[in-house]
Design a protein around this motif. Structure first.
Motif, PDB file in Angstrom:
ATOM      1  N   SER A   1       1.049  -8.917   5.409  1.00 28.07           N
ATOM      2  CA  SER A   1       1.701  -8.484   6.642  1.00 28.07           C
ATOM      3  C   SER A   1       1.605  -6.974   6.780  1.00 28.07           C
ATOM      4  N   ARG A   2       1.773  -6.505   8.007  1.00 29.55           N
ATOM      5  CA  ARG A   2       1.782  -5.077   8.309  1.00 29.55           C
ATOM      6  C   ARG A   2       3.194  -4.680   8.712  1.00 29.55           C
ATOM      7  N   ARG A   3       3.788  -3.738   7.995  1.00 33.51           N
ATOM      8  CA  ARG A   3       5.142  -3.297   8.308  1.00 33.51           C
ATOM      9  C   ARG A   3       5.188  -2.596   9.672  1.00 33.51           C
ATOM     10  N   GLY A   4       6.390  -2.534  10.201  1.00 36.75           N
ATOM     11  CA  GLY A   4       6.599  -1.917  11.507  1.00 36.75           C
ATOM     12  C   GLY A   4       7.044  -2.953  12.507  1.00 36.75           C
ATOM     13  N   ALA A   5       8.236  -2.801  13.073  1.00 35.60           N
ATOM     14  CA  ALA A   5       8.792  -3.773  14.004  1.00 35.60           C
ATOM     15  C   ALA A   5       8.102  -3.688  15.361  1.00 35.60           C
ATOM     16  N   ALA A   6       7.920  -4.837  15.977  1.00 37.77           N
ATOM     17  CA  ALA A   6       7.247  -4.895  17.273  1.00 37.77           C
ATOM     18  C   ALA A   6       7.970  -4.053  18.323  1.00 37.77           C
ATOM     19  N   GLY A   7       9.299  -4.113  18.315  1.00 39.79           N
ATOM     20  CA  GLY A   7      10.059  -3.336  19.294  1.00 39.79           C
ATOM     21  C   GLY A   7       9.841  -1.847  19.146  1.00 39.79           C
ATOM     22  N   ALA A   8       9.758  -1.382  17.901  1.00 40.63           N
ATOM     23  CA  ALA A   8       9.543   0.048  17.660  1.00 40.63           C
ATOM     24  C   ALA A   8       8.178   0.499  18.156  1.00 40.63           C
TER      25      ALA A   8
ATOM     26  N   GLY B   1       1.605   3.149  11.539  1.00 42.91           N
ATOM     27  CA  GLY B   1       1.226   3.962  10.386  1.00 42.91           C
ATOM     28  C   GLY B   1       1.951   3.595   9.106  1.00 42.91           C
ATOM     29  N   LEU B   2       2.550   2.401   9.077  1.00 45.07           N
ATOM     30  CA  LEU B   2       3.325   1.970   7.911  1.00 45.07           C
ATOM     31  C   LEU B   2       2.486   1.090   6.996  1.00 45.07           C
ATOM     32  N   PRO B   3       2.940   0.873   5.756  1.00 38.99           N
ATOM     33  CA  PRO B   3       2.142   0.140   4.766  1.00 38.99           C
ATOM     34  C   PRO B   3       1.917  -1.334   5.102  1.00 38.99           C
ATOM     35  N   TRP B   4       0.921  -1.880   4.423  1.00 39.38           N
ATOM     36  CA  TRP B   4       0.670  -3.318   4.398  1.00 39.38           C
ATOM     37  C   TRP B   4       1.371  -3.902   3.171  1.00 39.38           C
ATOM     38  N   LEU B   5       1.811  -5.151   3.293  1.00 39.18           N
ATOM     39  CA  LEU B   5       2.487  -5.836   2.202  1.00 39.18           C
ATOM     40  C   LEU B   5       1.705  -7.086   1.812  1.00 39.18           C
TER      41      LEU B   5
ATOM     42  N   THR C   1       0.845  -1.176   0.000  1.00 36.44           N
ATOM     43  CA  THR C   1       0.000   0.000   0.000  1.00 36.44           C
ATOM     44  C   THR C   1       0.892   1.242   0.000  1.00 36.44           C
ATOM     45  N   ALA C   2       0.338   2.380  -0.372  1.00 38.89           N
ATOM     46  CA  ALA C   2       1.107   3.628  -0.403  1.00 38.89           C
ATOM     47  C   ALA C   2       1.380   4.112   1.017  1.00 38.89           C
ATOM     48  N   ALA C   3       2.339   5.021   1.137  1.00 38.98           N
ATOM     49  CA  ALA C   3       2.722   5.529   2.457  1.00 38.98           C
ATOM     50  C   ALA C   3       1.576   6.240   3.164  1.00 38.98           C
ATOM     51  N   ASP C   4       0.642   6.798   2.384  1.00 38.93           N
ATOM     52  CA  ASP C   4      -0.466   7.539   2.986  1.00 38.93           C
ATOM     53  C   ASP C   4      -1.797   6.797   2.882  1.00 38.93           C
ATOM     54  N   ALA C   5      -1.766   5.490   2.652  1.00 40.30           N
ATOM     55  CA  ALA C   5      -3.008   4.718   2.528  1.00 40.30           C
ATOM     56  C   ALA C   5      -3.764   4.713   3.861  1.00 40.30           C
ATOM     57  N   PRO C   6      -5.084   4.910   3.834  1.00 37.13           N
ATOM     58  CA  PRO C   6      -5.868   4.925   5.081  1.00 37.13           C
ATOM     59  C   PRO C   6      -5.736   3.633   5.886  1.00 37.13           C
ATOM     60  N   LEU C   7      -5.533   2.514   5.208  1.00 39.91           N
ATOM     61  CA  LEU C   7      -5.445   1.226   5.896  1.00 39.91           C
ATOM     62  C   LEU C   7      -4.251   1.162   6.841  1.00 39.91           C
ATOM     63  N   ASN C   8      -3.226   1.946   6.553  1.00 38.05           N
ATOM     64  CA  ASN C   8      -1.994   1.884   7.350  1.00 38.05           C
ATOM     65  C   ASN C   8      -2.203   2.241   8.816  1.00 38.05           C
ATOM     66  N   THR C   9      -3.125   3.128   9.081  1.00 40.80           N
ATOM     67  CA  THR C   9      -3.341   3.595  10.459  1.00 40.80           C
ATOM     68  C   THR C   9      -4.553   2.943  11.112  1.00 40.80           C
ATOM     69  N   GLU C  10      -5.246   2.096  10.391  1.00 38.95           N
ATOM     70  CA  GLU C  10      -6.451   1.461  10.931  1.00 38.95           C
ATOM     71  C   GLU C  10      -6.078   0.527  12.087  1.00 38.95           C
ATOM     72  N   ALA C  11      -6.724   0.710  13.245  1.00 37.06           N
ATOM     73  CA  ALA C  11      -6.417  -0.091  14.434  1.00 37.06           C
ATOM     74  C   ALA C  11      -7.444  -1.196  14.678  1.00 37.06           C
TER      75      ALA C  11
END
Length: 348
Positions: free
Chosen positions: A213-220, A307-311, A174-184
């Protein structure tokens, strides 16, 4: 042609109403044969004579055996299997659809998707996918296909030729600003897709690759505690290297450690429908509409996000793609509420 001639008259008590049962297992392509005596089985075991006890079930090689048979091939000449017609995307845009990606009607089977090519999000929410090819990847690492699950609404899929050692292949993001990226997904969610592993699927080269998958490391994201790998993504729907089992590993909002759902092992060369359903409290994994045994009874609300993209087809570890999926992926639908089984893509 299989011909069986059976005569029980010379057995104890003239056969005593002995019968042979044939069980037709269409899933295993097998006929299982057993020989039993209902008359003796109906008797109190304590009252049976020694000979009667021996004849409740006959288990010799000519009385208890299995016959392999390809039912579809055997009966294809006069009982054709009806092909379920494709269904328009509009019928599958149920209430709460956050993203819907289909791979039918966009390219000739066998032709490649080029880096930068887009796959539109049919939900209209703006979560379009873009193809990313890793350096040195073959031009045909990601291709269109008309192969699909029999109950899949769209008659098309993507074929990924990825792996590791070294990592290679093409995936979508998905793009960097895709709405899905921030969906909780605090109110729950449903994720559905279709997958197929080829015969050359290898645990070392292809295991633990993500379908989604959803980008973004668990530790971060501040995750820690039991079973936490600080470098793994916040959500991943994988085919593991442990017998091609489905794994949905995710970090909910309400805990600092992950919840993991596991399925049984999936056979190659068969399309499988996968569904992950969260009702705001618990997460359940379904394979072909059936709930798996390993669904933890652990409170699991929402999906953590940076807030990072889905792959699609890509798996990130420690901030870099470490493996790309190998096999077929059918359409994918993400809904921001739990769906009942009667609402799954296979049932619509």
């Amino acid at each position: 042609m299989h011909l069986h001639v059976i005569n029980y008259q010379n057995r104890f008590f003239g056969g005593g109403a002995m019968i042979r049962l044939y069980h037709f297992d269409l899933a295993r392509n097998t006929i299982d044969v057993e020989t039993v005596n209902p008359w003796i089985l109906a008797q109190d075991p304590k009252s049976r004579s020694a000979l009667a006890a021996e004849h409740t079930r006959i288990t010799g090689p000519v009385d208890d055996f299995s016959i392999p048979i390809d039912f579809e091939k055997r009966f294809s000449g006069f009982i054709p299997v009806p092909v379920r017609p494709a269904r328009p995307a509009g019928r599958l845009l149920v209430k709460g659809t956050a993203a819907y990606w289909r791979f039918d009607g966009q390219g000739a089977p066998g032709t490649a998707l080029a880096a930068g090519q887009k796959v539109r999000d049919l939900s209209g929410k703006g979560n379009d996918l873009t193809v990313v090819a890793l350096p040195g990847t073959a031009a045909d690492a990601l291709t269109w296909s008309d192969d699909h699950h029999p109950d899949q609404p769209g008659h098309g899929s993507l074929t990924f030729a990825g792996g590791r050692g070294p990592v290679h292949g093409a995936y979508l993001t998905t793009a960097a600003d895709a709405p899905l990226n921030t969906e909780a997904f605090k109110g729950g969610y449903t994720i559905e897709t279709f997958v197929r592993m080829p015969l050359d699927w290898d645990a070392g080269r292809n295991g633990n690759a993500s379908v989604l998958s959803r980008r973004g490391a668990a530790g971060a994201a501040g995750k820690h505690g039991r079973n936490t790998d600080p470098n793994e993504p916040l959500a991943q729907l994988n085919i593991t290297n442990n017998g091609r089992e489905v794994q949905f590993n995710h970090y909910p909002l309400n805990t600092t450690y992950p919840t993991t759902n596991w399925s049984h092992g999936l056979a190659e060369l068969k399309w499988w429908h996968l569904a992950v359903v969260n009702d705001g409290r618990y997460t359940r994994l379904y394979v072909e509409g059936s709930p798996v045994a390993d669904d933890p009874k652990r409170l699991s609300n929402g999906l953590s996000s940076l807030g990072l993209p889905w792959l699609v087809g890509g798996h990130e570890y420690a901030g870099a793609i470490d493996v790309v999926f190998h096999g077929g992926v059918g359409e994918i639908r993400i809904v921001n509420r739990p769906l009942a089984q009667r609402e799954f893509l296979t049932a619509e």
